[in-house]
Motif scaffolding. Structure first.
Motif, short mmCIF file in Angstrom:
data_model
loop_
_atom_site.label_atom_id
_atom_site.label_comp_id
_atom_site.label_asym_id
_atom_site.label_seq_id
_atom_site.Cartn_x
_atom_site.Cartn_y
_atom_site.Cartn_z
N GLN A 39 11.57 11.97 -20.35
CA GLN A 39 11.79 11.84 -21.25
C GLN A 39 12.54 11.23 -21.89
O GLN A 39 14.43 11.16 -20.88
N LYS A 43 13.42 10.40 -27.33
CA LYS A 43 11.69 10.03 -27.65
C LYS A 43 11.43 11.51 -27.12
O LYS A 43 11.86 12.38 -26.48
N GLU A 44 9.47 11.68 -27.69
CA GLU A 44 9.39 12.95 -26.58
C GLU A 44 8.96 13.07 -24.89
O GLU A 44 8.68 11.84 -25.19
N GLU A 46 6.69 12.56 -22.63
CA GLU A 46 5.26 12.26 -21.88
C GLU A 46 5.24 12.09 -20.16
O GLU A 46 5.80 12.64 -19.90
#
Length: 129
Positions: A39, A43-44, A46
């Motif tokens: 992460q 941002k998310e 991933e």
């Protein structure tokens, strides 16, 4: 209950390498497929990569394919993430996670965070340009 603890994060220059380790406690480690996620700020989280429970299969996100390798050592109850040719965009907190239900890692199922049963606390990786 499986418990996970990551280590090995740090600061590295672009083009360099770093190896993360995830230590698992519990005798059932060998029954879990083990994945890595990351992460970045803002941002998310991933998917990065995953290795099957036995260790014979791996699957990677396109962004890291050819640069990162997931390995596991059943004798030591550890899973590692070898990261080569690092880029500034690889900067993130990296998490290892265990998934009991994943048998075939070569499916989009492996990228679904909801499938994973247990997570580590994360370790910071910073790549400078």
């Amino acid at each position: 209950q499986l418990q996970l603890l990551e280590s090995g994060g740090g600061l590295v220059q672009a083009g360099g390498s770093l190896r993360l380790s995830c230590a698992a406690s519990g005798r059932i480690f060998s029954r879990y497929a083990m994945g890595w996620f990351r992460q970045a700020p803002g941002k998310e989280r991933e998917f990065v990569g995953i290795i099957s429970a036995i260790g014979e299969s791996t699957y990677y996100a396109d962004s890291v394919k050819g640069r990162f390798t997931v390995l596991r050592d059943h004798a030591k109850n550890t899973v590692g993430l070898q990261m080569n040719s690092l880029k500034p965009e690889d900067t993130a907190v990296y998490y290892c996670a265990g998934a009991y239900a994943i048998v075939d890692v070569h499916t989009t199922h492996s990228t679904d965070q909801g499938v994973y049963d247990v997570w580590g606390q994360g370790t910071q990786v910073t790549v400078s340009s």
